[in-house]
Scaffold this motif. Structure first.
Motif, PDB file in Angstrom:
ATOM      1  N   SER A   1      12.567   1.643  -6.099  1.00  0.00           N
ATOM      2  CA  SER A   1      12.265   1.578  -7.535  1.00  0.00           C
ATOM      3  C   SER A   1      10.773   1.376  -7.758  1.00  0.00           C
ATOM      4  O   SER A   1      10.166   2.008  -8.643  1.00  0.00           O
ATOM      5  CB  SER A   1      13.040   0.417  -8.175  1.00  0.00           C
ATOM      6  OG  SER A   1      14.423   0.647  -8.146  1.00  0.00           O
ATOM      7  N   LEU A   2      10.151   0.533  -6.932  1.00  0.00           N
ATOM      8  CA  LEU A   2       8.715   0.290  -7.069  1.00  0.00           C
ATOM      9  C   LEU A   2       7.907   1.523  -6.668  1.00  0.00           C
ATOM     10  O   LEU A   2       6.806   1.745  -7.179  1.00  0.00           O
ATOM     11  CB  LEU A   2       8.302  -0.888  -6.193  1.00  0.00           C
ATOM     12  CG  LEU A   2       8.705  -2.297  -6.675  1.00  0.00           C
ATOM     13  CD1 LEU A   2       8.464  -3.324  -5.593  1.00  0.00           C
ATOM     14  CD2 LEU A   2       7.917  -2.665  -7.934  1.00  0.00           C
ATOM     15  N   SER A   3       8.456   2.323  -5.768  1.00  0.00           N
ATOM     16  CA  SER A   3       7.728   3.501  -5.270  1.00  0.00           C
ATOM     17  C   SER A   3       7.913   4.728  -6.144  1.00  0.00           C
ATOM     18  O   SER A   3       7.242   5.734  -5.922  1.00  0.00           O
ATOM     19  CB  SER A   3       8.211   3.825  -3.847  1.00  0.00           C
ATOM     20  OG  SER A   3       8.066   2.736  -2.984  1.00  0.00           O
ATOM     21  N   ALA A   4       8.825   4.652  -7.127  1.00  0.00           N
ATOM     22  CA  ALA A   4       9.157   5.837  -7.937  1.00  0.00           C
ATOM     23  C   ALA A   4       7.970   6.275  -8.808  1.00  0.00           C
ATOM     24  O   ALA A   4       7.178   5.460  -9.228  1.00  0.00           O
ATOM     25  CB  ALA A   4      10.365   5.516  -8.807  1.00  0.00           C
TER      26      ALA A   4
ATOM     27  N   GLU B   1       0.842  -1.202   0.000  1.00  0.00           N
ATOM     28  CA  GLU B   1       0.000   0.000   0.000  1.00  0.00           C
ATOM     29  C   GLU B   1       0.875   1.250   0.000  1.00  0.00           C
ATOM     30  O   GLU B   1       0.624   2.197  -0.757  1.00  0.00           O
ATOM     31  CB  GLU B   1      -0.922  -0.002   1.221  1.00  0.00           C
ATOM     32  CG  GLU B   1      -1.809   1.226   1.299  1.00  0.00           C
ATOM     33  CD  GLU B   1      -2.747   1.208   2.499  1.00  0.00           C
ATOM     34  OE1 GLU B   1      -3.329   2.271   2.811  1.00  0.00           O
ATOM     35  OE2 GLU B   1      -2.882   0.137   3.139  1.00  0.00           O
ATOM     36  N   HIS B   2       1.900   1.262   0.841  1.00  0.00           N
ATOM     37  CA  HIS B   2       2.800   2.414   0.888  1.00  0.00           C
ATOM     38  C   HIS B   2       3.524   2.589  -0.452  1.00  0.00           C
ATOM     39  O   HIS B   2       3.695   3.718  -0.925  1.00  0.00           O
ATOM     40  CB  HIS B   2       3.834   2.229   2.001  1.00  0.00           C
ATOM     41  CG  HIS B   2       3.236   2.134   3.374  1.00  0.00           C
ATOM     42  ND1 HIS B   2       2.084   2.810   3.738  1.00  0.00           N
ATOM     43  CD2 HIS B   2       3.636   1.426   4.476  1.00  0.00           C
ATOM     44  CE1 HIS B   2       1.801   2.542   4.999  1.00  0.00           C
ATOM     45  NE2 HIS B   2       2.720   1.710   5.467  1.00  0.00           N
ATOM     46  N   ILE B   3       3.950   1.489  -1.050  1.00  0.00           N
ATOM     47  CA  ILE B   3       4.631   1.551  -2.346  1.00  0.00           C
ATOM     48  C   ILE B   3       3.698   2.124  -3.400  1.00  0.00           C
ATOM     49  O   ILE B   3       4.086   2.976  -4.203  1.00  0.00           O
ATOM     50  CB  ILE B   3       5.128   0.153  -2.760  1.00  0.00           C
ATOM     51  CG1 ILE B   3       6.300  -0.280  -1.879  1.00  0.00           C
ATOM     52  CG2 ILE B   3       5.543   0.143  -4.227  1.00  0.00           C
ATOM     53  CD1 ILE B   3       6.756  -1.703  -2.103  1.00  0.00           C
ATOM     54  N   SER B   4       2.445   1.647  -3.388  1.00  0.00           N
ATOM     55  CA  SER B   4       1.473   2.116  -4.375  1.00  0.00           C
ATOM     56  C   SER B   4       1.246   3.623  -4.263  1.00  0.00           C
ATOM     57  O   SER B   4       1.117   4.319  -5.271  1.00  0.00           O
ATOM     58  CB  SER B   4       0.146   1.377  -4.174  1.00  0.00           C
ATOM     59  OG  SER B   4      -0.865   1.931  -4.981  1.00  0.00           O
ATOM     60  N   LYS B   5       1.221   4.116  -3.028  1.00  0.00           N
ATOM     61  CA  LYS B   5       0.974   5.546  -2.786  1.00  0.00           C
ATOM     62  C   LYS B   5       2.252   6.387  -2.895  1.00  0.00           C
ATOM     63  O   LYS B   5       2.224   7.584  -2.616  1.00  0.00           O
ATOM     64  CB  LYS B   5       0.347   5.725  -1.405  1.00  0.00           C
ATOM     65  CG  LYS B   5      -1.043   5.113  -1.288  1.00  0.00           C
ATOM     66  CD  LYS B   5      -1.620   5.304   0.108  1.00  0.00           C
ATOM     67  CE  LYS B   5      -3.031   4.745   0.199  1.00  0.00           C
ATOM     68  NZ  LYS B   5      -3.600   4.904   1.560  1.00  0.00           N
TER      69      LYS B   5
ATOM     70  N   ILE C   1       0.418   0.444  -9.277  1.00  0.00           N
ATOM     71  CA  ILE C   1       1.852   0.319  -9.565  1.00  0.00           C
ATOM     72  C   ILE C   1       2.064  -0.115 -11.021  1.00  0.00           C
ATOM     73  O   ILE C   1       2.955   0.402 -11.701  1.00  0.00           O
ATOM     74  CB  ILE C   1       2.509  -0.698  -8.612  1.00  0.00           C
ATOM     75  CG1 ILE C   1       2.377  -0.220  -7.166  1.00  0.00           C
ATOM     76  CG2 ILE C   1       3.985  -0.886  -8.960  1.00  0.00           C
ATOM     77  CD1 ILE C   1       2.798  -1.252  -6.140  1.00  0.00           C
ATOM     78  N   SER C   2       1.252  -1.048 -11.503  1.00  0.00           N
ATOM     79  CA  SER C   2       1.426  -1.546 -12.874  1.00  0.00           C
ATOM     80  C   SER C   2       1.194  -0.461 -13.914  1.00  0.00           C
ATOM     81  O   SER C   2       1.739  -0.515 -15.023  1.00  0.00           O
ATOM     82  CB  SER C   2       0.479  -2.725 -13.133  1.00  0.00           C
ATOM     83  OG  SER C   2      -0.871  -2.289 -13.212  1.00  0.00           O
ATOM     84  N   SER C   3       0.403   0.548 -13.555  1.00  0.00           N
ATOM     85  CA  SER C   3       0.096   1.622 -14.510  1.00  0.00           C
ATOM     86  C   SER C   3       1.284   2.548 -14.746  1.00  0.00           C
ATOM     87  O   SER C   3       1.306   3.303 -15.708  1.00  0.00           O
ATOM     88  CB  SER C   3      -1.106   2.442 -14.008  1.00  0.00           C
ATOM     89  OG  SER C   3      -0.752   3.201 -12.856  1.00  0.00           O
TER      90      SER C   3
ATOM     91  N   SER D   1      -0.340  -6.179 -15.377  1.00  0.00           N
ATOM     92  CA  SER D   1       0.014  -5.490 -16.629  1.00  0.00           C
ATOM     93  C   SER D   1      -0.335  -6.333 -17.851  1.00  0.00           C
ATOM     94  O   SER D   1      -0.533  -5.805 -18.947  1.00  0.00           O
ATOM     95  CB  SER D   1       1.513  -5.145 -16.641  1.00  0.00           C
ATOM     96  OG  SER D   1       2.307  -6.318 -16.655  1.00  0.00           O
ATOM     97  N   GLN D   2      -0.450  -7.661 -17.660  1.00  0.00           N
ATOM     98  CA  GLN D   2      -0.811  -8.568 -18.750  1.00  0.00           C
ATOM     99  C   GLN D   2      -2.302  -8.886 -18.761  1.00  0.00           C
ATOM    100  O   GLN D   2      -2.761  -9.724 -19.543  1.00  0.00           O
ATOM    101  CB  GLN D   2      -0.012  -9.871 -18.631  1.00  0.00           C
ATOM    102  CG  GLN D   2       1.504  -9.681 -18.807  1.00  0.00           C
ATOM    103  CD  GLN D   2       2.293 -10.931 -18.518  1.00  0.00           C
ATOM    104  OE1 GLN D   2       1.800 -11.868 -17.886  1.00  0.00           O
ATOM    105  NE2 GLN D   2       3.529 -10.982 -18.986  1.00  0.00           N
ATOM    106  N   GLY D   3      -3.052  -8.227 -17.878  1.00  0.00           N
ATOM    107  CA  GLY D   3      -4.497  -8.426 -17.837  1.00  0.00           C
ATOM    108  C   GLY D   3      -4.927  -9.710 -17.153  1.00  0.00           C
ATOM    109  O   GLY D   3      -6.052 -10.176 -17.353  1.00  0.00           O
ATOM    110  N   LYS D   4      -4.058 -10.276 -16.328  1.00  0.00           N
ATOM    111  CA  LYS D   4      -4.369 -11.544 -15.660  1.00  0.00           C
ATOM    112  C   LYS D   4      -4.923 -11.301 -14.258  1.00  0.00           C
ATOM    113  O   LYS D   4      -4.665 -10.280 -13.636  1.00  0.00           O
ATOM    114  CB  LYS D   4      -3.106 -12.414 -15.565  1.00  0.00           C
ATOM    115  CG  LYS D   4      -2.539 -12.837 -16.911  1.00  0.00           C
ATOM    116  CD  LYS D   4      -1.292 -13.686 -16.727  1.00  0.00           C
ATOM    117  CE  LYS D   4      -0.693 -14.125 -18.047  1.00  0.00           C
ATOM    118  NZ  LYS D   4       0.551 -14.929 -17.859  1.00  0.00           N
TER     119      LYS D   4
END
Length: 321
Positions: A318-321, A213-217, A277-279, A256-259
């Motif tokens: 990197s994930l949070s960037a 959640e923190h990474i996503s935000k 994050i995938s966006s 990201s692959q729609g799965k």
């Protein structure tokens, strides 16, 4: 010799493999992951050369021959991992499966066919092509199988009828989530009933759920505070973080692959974080992060020099960037 068919939860309890060809099918990710590793349980991983092939590759036949027939200077045996992402079979693919099943080799062949239906696999492969392979059913187990698994795998201090019933209701057949929490018990070396039940009953509040959640935000301070807290409380929890990051990066790739990522043990109310994050992350970055997690894992195991905690922080940033 006829092919063998076995449920994944029973395969994981097997102590010795008589065959060298394994076909994994089903959508319970944790079962697929654990079964894939269990295929190699009798092997010395230091002496095993790993090769990865795509069954849909136009040159698959020649690549398979080249992989199995060539000699390795440094490894005694090879493990060839073959994947297929298509959700239907055609004549060409069936011929490739037939080649695999008829191949005479002492090397390990692990084939992942996770997008085909169980009916298709049984009708067109298991019952239609002669071979000497083990087909491992990684679809979600039935409730009775779920219960038997708990009786066989829960630590003694939790192996009580009242706890088993609670787990059946709590996870509602979400086997991947259960395996995740059982793994946490082992990694954190929890050995008493009170602490263990907190792991299960508080799974909505665990650090790994807050971390994504923190990474996503893009809240890097809070994300890094989770890492620091885990490092401070138990330095061995780096193994847990490696597992969590591997799963989360895989989930981001799936989105990201729609799965569907529920099969990865992701709760419904958290899917939004992975979508966010995938966006903003590219396929190239995902591949780079997968490689970085592997490096962190090797540092943790002492294969490479360096502090794995620094690598974990870099991945989170990197994930949070």
């Amino acid at each position: 010799m006829p092919n063998k068919q076995i449920k994944a939860i029973n395969f994981l309890d097997s102590t010795k493999h008589e065959l060298t060809k394994f076909f994994l099918y089903g959508d319970e990710h944790a079962l697929c992951y654990k079964s894939k590793h269990h295929c190699l349980k009798d092997q010395d991983l230091q002496l095993l050369e790993k090769i990865y092939l795509d069954l849909n590759d136009d040159n698959f036949d020649s690549l398979l021959d080249q992989s199995l027939m060539s000699n390795s200077l440094f490894n005694e045996k090879k493990a060839v991992f073959i994947s297929l992402n298509k959700n239907r079979l055609n004549r060409e693919l069936i011929k490739k499966f037939q080649k695999i099943l008829e191949y005479d080799t002492e090397n390990i062949l692990v084939v992942e066919i996770l997008s085909l239906t169980k009916k298709t696999i049984e009708k067109d492969l298991i019952n239609n092509i002669e071979g000497d392979a083990i087909f491992i059913d990684c679809f979600p187990p039935f409730e009775s199988e779920f219960k038997n698994f708990l009786k066989s795998n829960l630590p003694s201090y939790l192996n009580k009828t009242k706890h088993i019933q609670v787990f059946l209701e709590m996870y509602e057949g979400n086997f991947s989530a259960l395996l995740n929490d059982l793994e946490i018990l082992k990694i954190l070396e929890i050995d008493n009933e009170e602490m263990a039940m907190k792991v299960f009953s508080n799974n909505g509040d665990k650090n790994n759920y807050k971390l994504i959640e923190h990474i996503s935000k893009r809240d890097t301070n809070l994300a890094l505070s989770v890492i620091e807290s885990m490092k401070r409380n138990d330095r061995n929890s780096v193994a847990l973080l490696i597992w969590i990051l591997s799963r989360d990066i895989n989930a981001i790739k799936h989105v990201s692959q729609g799965k569907n990522i529920r099969s990865l043990g992701i709760w419904e109310n958290q899917v939004q974080w992975y979508k966010e994050i995938s966006s903003r992350i590219t396929a190239k970055t995902i591949d780079k992060l997968v490689n970085e997690v592997n490096i962190v894992d090797r540092k943790f195991k002492g294969v490479l020099n360096g502090d794995p905690w620094n690598g974990i922080k870099d991945i989170v940033l990197s994930l949070s960037a």
